[in-house]
Design an enzyme around this catalytic site. Structure first.
Site, short mmCIF file in Angstrom:
data_model
loop_
_atom_site.label_atom_id
_atom_site.label_comp_id
_atom_site.label_asym_id
_atom_site.label_seq_id
_atom_site.Cartn_x
_atom_site.Cartn_y
_atom_site.Cartn_z
N GLU A 43 0.85 -1.18 0.00
CA GLU A 43 0.00 0.00 0.00
C GLU A 43 0.89 1.23 0.00
O GLU A 43 2.02 1.21 0.48
CB GLU A 43 -0.93 0.00 1.22
N HIS A 105 -4.86 6.69 -1.29
CA HIS A 105 -3.99 5.54 -1.08
C HIS A 105 -4.36 4.41 -2.02
O HIS A 105 -5.30 4.50 -2.80
CB HIS A 105 -3.91 5.12 0.39
N ASP A 118 -9.98 3.35 7.10
CA ASP A 118 -9.87 4.46 6.14
C ASP A 118 -10.86 5.57 6.48
O ASP A 118 -10.50 6.75 6.54
CB ASP A 118 -10.18 3.97 4.71
ZN LIG Z 1 -7.67 1.56 2.51
#
Ligand SMILES: [Zn+2]
Length: 168
Positions: A43, A105, A118
């Site tokens: 990520e 992201h 998130d």
């Molecule tokens: Zn996420």
């Protein structure tokens, strides 16, 4: 020009009630995909900068940051750092009155659906006075940045639920 490059166009997103809109130019999409490719299945993320249209209904994304150097990342998680962001914010403000719009992201090889974490982060940002951003955007790139990718955009208004913006 490679075929992948040719396919990318400006993306526009709008909430069902048309209250919120966001425009992500092709150049920004290309930069996001490049940053995702360079994180090699981990990520990654950063902040979105830009400004609102005169009618204040459309967020125009004009720049995205790379992950700050003090960010931490794994295969399924990312904690954005802060190093260098203030300088970037100052630079963008001086250059074109562009300011903080939200966060982006990457969900490597999975859907760009915001997790509870998130949304919690964006809710916290919406109510942190230092950000000066009561309606931050959350942009997520999902899938394969070399091929079948997709982008989702949500607005997370202070004190309210996340509003998905649909691509138009
Ligand atoms: Zn996420």
């Amino acid at each position: 020009m490679c075929p992948e490059r040719k396919r990318i166009r400006d993306l526009e997103f709008r909430s069902k009630d048309a209250r919120f809109q966001a425009c992500v130019p092709a150049a920004i999409v290309r930069r996001l995909l490049k940053l995702c490719r360079s994180s090699v299945r981990h990520e990654t993320g950063g902040i979105l900068l830009g400004h609102y249209s005169e009618a204040l209904d459309c967020a125009q994304v004009r720049k995205v940051s790379a992950p700050p150097l003090d960010s931490e990342q794994g295969l399924t998680w990312f904690r954005r750092g802060t190093k260098g962001l203030q300088a970037l914010l100052d630079q963008c403000w001086n250059a074109g009155r562009d300011h903080y719009l939200g966060e982006w992201h990457f969900h490597p090889f999975s859907a760009p659906i915001p997790s509870g974490t998130d949304l919690g982060q964006l809710t916290a940002i919406a109510s942190t006075p230092g950000y000066g951003c009561p309606e931050p955007l959350l942009l997520i790139v999902g899938g394969d940045p070399m091929g079948a990718w997709s982008i989702s955009v949500h607005v997370v208004p202070r004190g309210g639920d996340a509003v998905p913006l649909l691509q138009v």
